[in-house]
Design a protein around this motif. Sequence first.
Motif, PDB file in Angstrom:
ATOM      1  N   TYR A 100       0.816  -1.221   0.000  1.00  9.77           N
ATOM      2  CA  TYR A 100       0.000   0.000   0.000  1.00  9.77           C
ATOM      3  C   TYR A 100       0.851   1.274   0.000  1.00  9.77           C
ATOM      4  O   TYR A 100       0.400   2.341  -0.396  1.00  9.77           O
ATOM      5  N   ASN A 101       2.126   1.151   0.414  1.00 12.70           N
ATOM      6  CA  ASN A 101       3.002   2.323   0.448  1.00 12.70           C
ATOM      7  C   ASN A 101       3.245   2.908  -0.948  1.00 12.70           C
ATOM      8  O   ASN A 101       3.430   4.116  -1.085  1.00 12.70           O
ATOM      9  N   VAL A 102       3.224   2.065  -1.974  1.00 15.65           N
ATOM     10  CA  VAL A 102       3.490   2.573  -3.320  1.00 15.65           C
ATOM     11  C   VAL A 102       2.314   3.413  -3.830  1.00 15.65           C
ATOM     12  O   VAL A 102       2.498   4.338  -4.619  1.00 15.65           O
ATOM     13  N   ARG A 103       1.104   3.075  -3.370  1.00 15.86           N
ATOM     14  CA  ARG A 103      -0.068   3.901  -3.735  1.00 15.86           C
ATOM     15  C   ARG A 103       0.035   5.271  -3.073  1.00 15.86           C
ATOM     16  O   ARG A 103      -0.237   6.306  -3.702  1.00 15.86           O
ATOM     17  N   ILE A 104       0.448   5.303  -1.824  1.00 17.05           N
ATOM     18  CA  ILE A 104       0.630   6.567  -1.117  1.00 17.05           C
ATOM     19  C   ILE A 104       1.743   7.383  -1.776  1.00 17.05           C
ATOM     20  O   ILE A 104       1.626   8.602  -1.942  1.00 17.05           O
ATOM     21  N   PHE A 105       2.822   6.698  -2.176  1.00 18.10           N
ATOM     22  CA  PHE A 105       3.926   7.378  -2.862  1.00 18.10           C
ATOM     23  C   PHE A 105       3.459   7.988  -4.182  1.00 18.10           C
ATOM     24  O   PHE A 105       3.873   9.100  -4.539  1.00 18.10           O
ATOM     25  N   SER A 106       2.591   7.294  -4.904  1.00 21.10           N
ATOM     26  CA  SER A 106       2.067   7.803  -6.171  1.00 21.10           C
ATOM     27  C   SER A 106       1.221   9.051  -5.952  1.00 21.10           C
ATOM     28  O   SER A 106       1.318  10.027  -6.709  1.00 21.10           O
ATOM     29  N   LEU A 107       0.393   9.035  -4.926  1.00 21.49           N
ATOM     30  CA  LEU A 107      -0.433  10.204  -4.583  1.00 21.49           C
ATOM     31  C   LEU A 107       0.447  11.412  -4.268  1.00 21.49           C
ATOM     32  O   LEU A 107       0.209  12.524  -4.762  1.00 21.49           O
ATOM     33  N   PHE A 108       1.472  11.168  -3.453  1.00 25.02           N
ATOM     34  CA  PHE A 108       2.363  12.247  -3.045  1.00 25.02           C
ATOM     35  C   PHE A 108       3.155  12.793  -4.229  1.00 25.02           C
ATOM     36  O   PHE A 108       3.273  14.013  -4.409  1.00 25.02           O
ATOM     37  N   SER A 109       3.701  11.919  -5.052  1.00 28.71           N
ATOM     38  CA  SER A 109       4.552  12.338  -6.168  1.00 28.71           C
ATOM     39  C   SER A 109       3.791  13.175  -7.190  1.00 28.71           C
ATOM     40  O   SER A 109       4.294  14.195  -7.677  1.00 28.71           O
ATOM     41  N   SER A 110       2.575  12.751  -7.530  1.00 31.12           N
ATOM     42  CA  SER A 110       1.781  13.505  -8.503  1.00 31.12           C
ATOM     43  C   SER A 110       1.423  14.889  -7.967  1.00 31.12           C
ATOM     44  O   SER A 110       1.437  15.876  -8.713  1.00 31.12           O
ATOM     45  N   SER A 111       1.145  14.986  -6.676  1.00 36.12           N
ATOM     46  CA  SER A 111       0.838  16.282  -6.064  1.00 36.12           C
ATOM     47  C   SER A 111       2.081  17.167  -5.997  1.00 36.12           C
ATOM     48  O   SER A 111       2.011  18.377  -6.243  1.00 36.12           O
ATOM     49  N   PHE A 112       3.221  16.558  -5.668  1.00 41.49           N
ATOM     50  CA  PHE A 112       4.469  17.319  -5.565  1.00 41.49           C
ATOM     51  C   PHE A 112       4.852  17.941  -6.903  1.00 41.49           C
ATOM     52  O   PHE A 112       5.182  19.129  -6.984  1.00 41.49           O
ATOM     53  N   LEU A 113       4.799  17.158  -7.969  1.00 41.23           N
ATOM     54  CA  LEU A 113       5.168  17.668  -9.292  1.00 41.23           C
ATOM     55  C   LEU A 113       4.182  18.727  -9.784  1.00 41.23           C
ATOM     56  O   LEU A 113       4.578  19.721 -10.402  1.00 41.23           O
ATOM     57  N   SER A 114       2.897  18.531  -9.490  1.00 32.63           N
ATOM     58  CA  SER A 114       1.880  19.511  -9.889  1.00 32.63           C
ATOM     59  C   SER A 114       2.067  20.826  -9.143  1.00 32.63           C
ATOM     60  O   SER A 114       1.982  21.908  -9.738  1.00 32.63           O
ATOM     61  N   ALA A 115       2.323  20.752  -7.834  1.00 32.99           N
ATOM     62  CA  ALA A 115       2.542  21.960  -7.029  1.00 32.99           C
ATOM     63  C   ALA A 115       3.807  22.684  -7.469  1.00 32.99           C
ATOM     64  O   ALA A 115       3.860  23.927  -7.463  1.00 32.99           O
ATOM     65  N   LEU A 116       4.818  21.930  -7.861  1.00 34.81           N
ATOM     66  CA  LEU A 116       6.075  22.514  -8.345  1.00 34.81           C
ATOM     67  C   LEU A 116       5.827  23.328  -9.618  1.00 34.81           C
ATOM     68  O   LEU A 116       6.340  24.441  -9.769  1.00 34.81           O
ATOM     69  N   PHE A 117       5.011  22.781 -10.518  1.00 32.75           N
ATOM     70  CA  PHE A 117       4.687  23.482 -11.764  1.00 32.75           C
ATOM     71  C   PHE A 117       3.858  24.735 -11.492  1.00 32.75           C
ATOM     72  O   PHE A 117       4.074  25.782 -12.110  1.00 32.75           O
ATOM     73  N   ILE A 118       2.929  24.650 -10.551  1.00 36.38           N
ATOM     74  CA  ILE A 118       2.126  25.817 -10.176  1.00 36.38           C
ATOM     75  C   ILE A 118       3.013  26.904  -9.580  1.00 36.38           C
ATOM     76  O   ILE A 118       2.832  28.097  -9.859  1.00 36.38           O
ATOM     77  N   GLY A 119       3.977  26.495  -8.760  1.00 38.99           N
ATOM     78  CA  GLY A 119       4.926  27.459  -8.199  1.00 38.99           C
ATOM     79  C   GLY A 119       5.667  28.200  -9.292  1.00 38.99           C
ATOM     80  O   GLY A 119       5.878  29.418  -9.206  1.00 38.99           O
ATOM     81  N   TYR A 120       6.056  27.477 -10.339  1.00 33.39           N
ATOM     82  CA  TYR A 120       6.726  28.106 -11.487  1.00 33.39           C
ATOM     83  C   TYR A 120       5.801  29.120 -12.166  1.00 33.39           C
ATOM     84  O   TYR A 120       6.231  30.237 -12.504  1.00 33.39           O
ATOM     85  N   LEU A 121       4.533  28.767 -12.361  1.00 33.86           N
ATOM     86  CA  LEU A 121       3.575  29.669 -13.006  1.00 33.86           C
ATOM     87  C   LEU A 121       3.339  30.929 -12.171  1.00 33.86           C
ATOM     88  O   LEU A 121       3.219  32.032 -12.712  1.00 33.86           O
ATOM     89  N   LEU A 122       3.273  30.759 -10.851  1.00 32.35           N
ATOM     90  CA  LEU A 122       3.055  31.912  -9.966  1.00 32.35           C
ATOM     91  C   LEU A 122       4.270  32.838  -9.964  1.00 32.35           C
ATOM     92  O   LEU A 122       4.120  34.069  -9.943  1.00 32.35           O
ATOM     93  N   LEU A 123       5.459  32.256  -9.972  1.00 28.62           N
ATOM     94  CA  LEU A 123       6.682  33.076 -10.020  1.00 28.62           C
ATOM     95  C   LEU A 123       6.803  33.792 -11.357  1.00 28.62           C
ATOM     96  O   LEU A 123       7.299  34.923 -11.438  1.00 28.62           O
ATOM     97  N   LYS A 124       6.320  33.150 -12.409  1.00 26.15           N
ATOM     98  CA  LYS A 124       6.362  33.740 -13.752  1.00 26.15           C
ATOM     99  C   LYS A 124       5.419  34.926 -13.869  1.00 26.15           C
ATOM    100  O   LYS A 124       5.681  35.880 -14.610  1.00 26.15           O
ATOM    101  N   ASP A 125       4.312  34.872 -13.129  1.00 27.86           N
ATOM    102  CA  ASP A 125       3.348  35.973 -13.125  1.00 27.86           C
ATOM    103  C   ASP A 125       3.871  37.073 -12.190  1.00 27.86           C
ATOM    104  O   ASP A 125       3.724  36.993 -10.978  1.00 27.86           O
ATOM    105  N   LYS A 126       4.454  38.099 -12.753  1.00 22.97           N
ATOM    106  CA  LYS A 126       5.115  39.153 -11.968  1.00 22.97           C
ATOM    107  C   LYS A 126       4.149  39.936 -11.085  1.00 22.97           C
ATOM    108  O   LYS A 126       4.566  40.578 -10.114  1.00 22.97           O
ATOM    109  N   SER A 127       2.849  39.908 -11.427  1.00 23.49           N
ATOM    110  CA  SER A 127       1.875  40.676 -10.635  1.00 23.49           C
ATOM    111  C   SER A 127       1.543  39.989  -9.317  1.00 23.49           C
ATOM    112  O   SER A 127       0.971  40.605  -8.419  1.00 23.49           O
ATOM    113  N   ILE A 128       1.875  38.699  -9.187  1.00 20.98           N
ATOM    114  CA  ILE A 128       1.649  37.971  -7.934  1.00 20.98           C
ATOM    115  C   ILE A 128       2.975  37.868  -7.193  1.00 20.98           C
ATOM    116  O   ILE A 128       3.935  37.276  -7.679  1.00 20.98           O
TER     117      ILE A 128
END
Length: 414
Positions: A173-201
Amino acid sequence: MNFKKKSLFLNFSGYTIINLLNSLTPFIILPILTWNLSSNDIGVIDLFTTSTFFLTPIIGLCIIQSISKLYFTIENRKKYISVVFTCILILGVGSTLLSILGTYTFNIFDLNTDKKQLVILIVFYVFLNLIIEGFLILKRNEENLKQFAIIRLSKAGLDIILSIIFLSLYNNYNVRIFSLFSSSFLSALFIGYLLLKDKSITFLIDKKLVNKILIYSSPLILHTFFNNILNYADRYFINDYLGTAQLGKYSVIYQLCMVMSLLITSFSMAWTPYFMKNMAIDKKGFMIIFNKTFKYYSLSILIFGIIIYFIMPLIYKFYVGEDYKVENTIYLALLSGYFFQGLYRFKVNQLFFEEKTGWIASLSFISALINIILNFYLIPKWGLFGAAFATLVSYIVLYTILELLLSKILNDDL
């Protein structure tokens, strides 16, 4: 007045398709879980996700929920969004550091190393999802379907791919939890890039704005917490009274019944910003459309629920597996509960618009209390049906009280 019905239809269609694809994630993964893991393992995974739901309002203080309303009423939107994401960053990083200190430095929790790591992982996972959901609410308000789709679908795709790969290699079951965490981590990382790219935020703290946000969101902390009790507290009762294996079976049928939330959530994603925007323009005039839409909406989710009920045996036979099959009365109760939840989610927008979040918290408290009492008495007597029946009764009470409240409080104003 033209309320841009075409815009609502296009948004609803877009969000329905996106949400359909996103909602397919647990259903695609579900047979992989049931084929490779035991019902006990699935129960453990369910406890992990349930714990994240309970911690979300505590860590995030429901700040991201304010975007649904305050985005349309605060004049300087960019400044407001900057403050919101700054608060999320501070709360998320702070909570993660506190969890590390609490588990390792001060040893507050008497846990082994694996469980300590799991506690920290849950807290950090909540932080990542606050970033993701906050960004998605923002894009929904902006009617930016493209970015919404990219984030939502890429996260779902990563979750599916990683789960299939790892579960084919490891029956744990740990690999399912790892999959949940990894997909969220990579998605949040990309959102962080988009927010930093938006100079008004930018990184910004404004005391007046923070106070305004907290005035709106603080009652929602209790609302969300009590709402999570209504939706997920039965897991802990089932695990305690019936065992983790039975919890695994209940988790499977609960996920299958959650397909009904597809229509509810998809509509809500398009309807909520549309409702808030047009109520701000002409509250009295828009109520004509509100009441008419409610009739069609109610009929739609009722028909959808009936269809799911009749095809459920086929889903068990050809998709999930007979080993996880439960009595039809259990999923009838759960589907009926989702119907009343759908009615509640439509009507409660009126209280959100009026900023009566204290009333919403009170409603959630009453329904959560009823749910806990019913779970306590019914699960030992009726097993899994007791949990499903407790959910149904709680949602009926929740919706009934909401209707009474609206008729007494909002009739004159609306």
